[in-house]
Enzyme design. Structure first.
Site, PDB file in Angstrom:
ATOM      1  N   GLN A 260       4.536 -22.324   2.874  1.00  0.00           N
ATOM      2  CA  GLN A 260       5.688 -23.028   2.329  1.00  0.00           C
ATOM      3  C   GLN A 260       5.325 -23.690   1.001  1.00  0.00           C
ATOM      4  O   GLN A 260       6.091 -23.666   0.050  1.00  0.00           O
ATOM      5  CB  GLN A 260       6.172 -24.055   3.350  1.00  0.00           C
ATOM      6  CG  GLN A 260       7.542 -24.578   3.066  1.00  0.00           C
ATOM      7  CD  GLN A 260       8.552 -23.467   2.928  1.00  0.00           C
ATOM      8  OE1 GLN A 260       8.546 -22.499   3.685  1.00  0.00           O
ATOM      9  NE2 GLN A 260       9.408 -23.564   1.934  1.00  0.00           N
ATOM     10  N   HIS A 263       5.634 -21.949  -2.429  1.00  0.00           N
ATOM     11  CA  HIS A 263       6.930 -21.640  -3.052  1.00  0.00           C
ATOM     12  C   HIS A 263       7.118 -22.350  -4.378  1.00  0.00           C
ATOM     13  O   HIS A 263       7.654 -21.780  -5.328  1.00  0.00           O
ATOM     14  CB  HIS A 263       8.086 -21.995  -2.119  1.00  0.00           C
ATOM     15  CG  HIS A 263       8.472 -20.843  -1.253  1.00  0.00           C
ATOM     16  ND1 HIS A 263       8.997 -19.688  -1.756  1.00  0.00           N
ATOM     17  CD2 HIS A 263       8.386 -20.666   0.088  1.00  0.00           C
ATOM     18  CE1 HIS A 263       9.219 -18.834  -0.768  1.00  0.00           C
ATOM     19  NE2 HIS A 263       8.846 -19.406   0.366  1.00  0.00           N
ATOM     20  N   GLU A 327      14.179 -27.756   7.144  1.00  0.00           N
ATOM     21  CA  GLU A 327      14.707 -26.402   6.948  1.00  0.00           C
ATOM     22  C   GLU A 327      14.032 -25.451   7.949  1.00  0.00           C
ATOM     23  O   GLU A 327      14.694 -24.685   8.634  1.00  0.00           O
ATOM     24  CB  GLU A 327      14.411 -25.967   5.507  1.00  0.00           C
ATOM     25  CG  GLU A 327      14.899 -24.564   5.182  1.00  0.00           C
ATOM     26  CD  GLU A 327      14.374 -24.056   3.847  1.00  0.00           C
ATOM     27  OE1 GLU A 327      13.390 -24.626   3.328  1.00  0.00           O
ATOM     28  OE2 GLU A 327      14.932 -23.070   3.340  1.00  0.00           O
ATOM     29  N   HIS A 328      12.692 -25.507   8.000  1.00  0.00           N
ATOM     30  CA  HIS A 328      11.942 -24.695   8.971  1.00  0.00           C
ATOM     31  C   HIS A 328      11.163 -25.622   9.885  1.00  0.00           C
ATOM     32  O   HIS A 328      10.514 -26.557   9.406  1.00  0.00           O
ATOM     33  CB  HIS A 328      10.904 -23.809   8.261  1.00  0.00           C
ATOM     34  CG  HIS A 328      11.475 -22.937   7.196  1.00  0.00           C
ATOM     35  ND1 HIS A 328      11.453 -23.292   5.858  1.00  0.00           N
ATOM     36  CD2 HIS A 328      12.074 -21.734   7.264  1.00  0.00           C
ATOM     37  CE1 HIS A 328      12.016 -22.332   5.147  1.00  0.00           C
ATOM     38  NE2 HIS A 328      12.406 -21.367   5.975  1.00  0.00           N
ATOM     39  N   ASP A 361      11.121 -15.409   7.049  1.00  0.00           N
ATOM     40  CA  ASP A 361      11.419 -15.229   5.629  1.00  0.00           C
ATOM     41  C   ASP A 361      11.764 -13.782   5.318  1.00  0.00           C
ATOM     42  O   ASP A 361      12.504 -13.500   4.376  1.00  0.00           O
ATOM     43  CB  ASP A 361      10.203 -15.623   4.772  1.00  0.00           C
ATOM     44  CG  ASP A 361      10.063 -17.135   4.643  1.00  0.00           C
ATOM     45  OD1 ASP A 361      11.010 -17.853   5.000  1.00  0.00           O
ATOM     46  OD2 ASP A 361       8.990 -17.590   4.189  1.00  0.00           O
ATOM     47  N   HIS A 420      60.402 -32.819  12.521  1.00  0.00           N
ATOM     48  CA  HIS A 420      59.482 -32.131  13.426  1.00  0.00           C
ATOM     49  C   HIS A 420      60.104 -32.050  14.831  1.00  0.00           C
ATOM     50  O   HIS A 420      60.082 -31.018  15.494  1.00  0.00           O
ATOM     51  CB  HIS A 420      58.154 -32.895  13.558  1.00  0.00           C
ATOM     52  CG  HIS A 420      57.233 -32.778  12.379  1.00  0.00           C
ATOM     53  ND1 HIS A 420      57.542 -33.249  11.143  1.00  0.00           N
ATOM     54  CD2 HIS A 420      55.987 -32.246  12.269  1.00  0.00           C
ATOM     55  CE1 HIS A 420      56.534 -33.025  10.307  1.00  0.00           C
ATOM     56  NE2 HIS A 420      55.570 -32.412  10.978  1.00  0.00           N
TER      57      HIS A 420
END
Ligand code: HSO
Ligand code: ZN
Length: 435
Positions: A260, A263, A327-328, A361, A420
């Site tokens: 990770q 990245h 996220e993960h 991924d 209505h």
């Protein structure tokens, strides 16, 4: 990596310990993007050519990738890469098909039918970044669910290199998952082009995909304009949280953290463990492995803002994770499967020692476009549903109106909405029924 003892922290310190690095929407960035969007709206393709020359240093003849370029890209790619792209696409498709929403219907009273039908969003725009490394896997993750949903026009933008060509693997991946048209555009100008349309680029209803600060800012701007386009989700730098126990293999844990961290310098990695010994071993192992990585310098910067958090139990580790909403989330503990039931907020979960995040991924079949920055508390990753509209349908026969008309009329009266109420009572009268 910063070492933290969770139990010694106050509430405020715990919030700080889990805070993401501030993402400022700096004035300069906001105005820069506003200017680009305005230029694209005013001057269409001419603006796209100028902006690509200015920012991507490439002069574009045609903005759209031609058939000849697709063919040349395919011819250049190694057969094993093409096979891997096809293999990954097939697995992503298999999962997304079964996970797709289904139409449903139920009678909520005698003579009252209520249904939900699904329709594809007609035109969608996908963005595939090519910053420090082009990401053909992102073309798969965005293109496969669009095809399953049945979107009529699927457009993809990815920045061109200085010679005016796009990454071959991105082009091949886009083609193999049925993307209809690809444009050699990057940055805020690509987002503006897909949101508003130009002579070459069709206007899209919804935009998808990750990107740098310019892309993210442009997505935010076009999505707050009713004449712009919807977006998949707010995006931030990628992140992972690993929960590991004393039995975890420090070599595996370090490798996952680094996958990770490589990245980008702003990636966040967090390790939570009840074992001080494991934390020590992973810290040493991260340094050892990081030194051997081609992108070690990038990973090292990301590790600068990462954390090693010591907790008193696995239950507390899960509490920390749910609060962070990663996220993960990787579970490298014995009996990892049992922990899944207590996970409340995470984009995607990787269970057990044999499930590296990398498989998600690329090719386990789940999607890698996931909520970051704590948005996993309320958002989900990209899926077929992201490319669909859900429309509800209801139909009553006379018995249905007799059954639920009185309930409607009472609530309408309570809200003092007489029109209505009458829309019901007039019909009931026509059926010879009065309230
Ligand atoms: N981990 C990234 C996705 C990715 N990784 C693409 C490799 N290629 C964000 O979820
Ligand atoms: Zn990744």
């Amino acid at each position: 990596m910063k070492r933290i003892h969770w139990n010694t922290l106050s509430e405020a310190e715990r919030n700080d310990a889990l805070a993401r690095p501030a993402q400022s929407r700096a004035e300069e960035l906001r105005h820069g993007v506003e200017r680009i969007v305005a230029e694209v709206r005013a001057n269409g393709d001419t603006a796209l050519r100028e902006l690509s020359a200015r920012y991507d240093r490439c002069s574009l003849d045609a903005i759209e990738v031609s058939e000849a370029e697709f063919a040349a890209a395919e011819a250049k790619l190694a057969p094993e890469l093409k096979a891997a792209i096809r293999e990954a696409a097939a697995r992503i498709e298999a999962f997304h098909r079964v996970a797709a929403p289904q139409p449903v219907g139920v009678n909520t009273a005698v003579g009252v039918r209520v249904e939900r039908v699904l329709r594809p969003i007609s035109r969608v725009g996908l963005y595939v970044p090519a910053g420090s490394a082009p990401l053909p896997s992102t073309a798969l993750m965005l293109g496969v669910p669009a095809r399953i949903a049945g979107c009529r026009e699927v457009v993809l933008c990815s920045p061109a290199r200085a010679d005016g060509t796009c990454d071959e693997a991105v082009l091949f991946a886009a083609r193999s998952v049925g993307v209809h048209r690809v444009f050699k555009l990057g940055g805020a100008q690509a987002i503006a082009a897909m949101a508003y349309g130009t002579e070459s680029v069709p206007r899209c209803d919804k935009l998808f995909g990750p990107g740098n600060a310019w892309v993210t800012e442009a997505k935010l701007q076009v999505s707050s304009d009713p004449n712009g386009a919807a977006i998949d989700m707010p995006a931030g730098p990628s992140e992972v949280l690993v929960i590991a126990d004393a039995q975890a293999n420090p070599v595996f844990v370090a490798a996952d953290l680094l996958s990770q961290a490589e990245h980008g310098p702003d990636s966040q990695v967090v390790l939570v463990s009840p074992s001080a010994a494991l934390l020590d071993k992973v810290a040493a192992e991260v340094d050892r492995q990081c030194a051997q990585l081609p992108r070690g310098a990038i990973a090292k910067q990301a590790l600068g803002q990462s954390r090693l958090i010591e907790v008193e139990s696995l239950a507390q580790a899960v509490e920390v994770s749910n609060r962070y909403a990663p996220e993960h989330l990787i579970l490298q503990v014995s009996g990892a499967r049992e922990l899944v039931a207590s996970i409340e907020s995470a984009g995607s979960v990787f269970v057990g020692a044999w499930t590296p995040e990398s498989v998600g991924d690329y090719c386990s079949g789940s999607n890698h476009v996931l909520p970051t920055y704590g948005y996993a508390r309320s958002y989900s990753g990209v899926s077929v549903a992201s490319y669909q509209k859900q429309i509800t349908v209801q139909e009553l026969d006379p018995n249905g109106l007799r059954a639920i008309g009185p309930c409607t009329a009472t609530l309408a009266a309570a809200e003092q909405l007489e029109a209505h109420r009458r829309a019901v009572t007039l019909r009931l009268a026509a059926l010879g029924t009065s309230l």
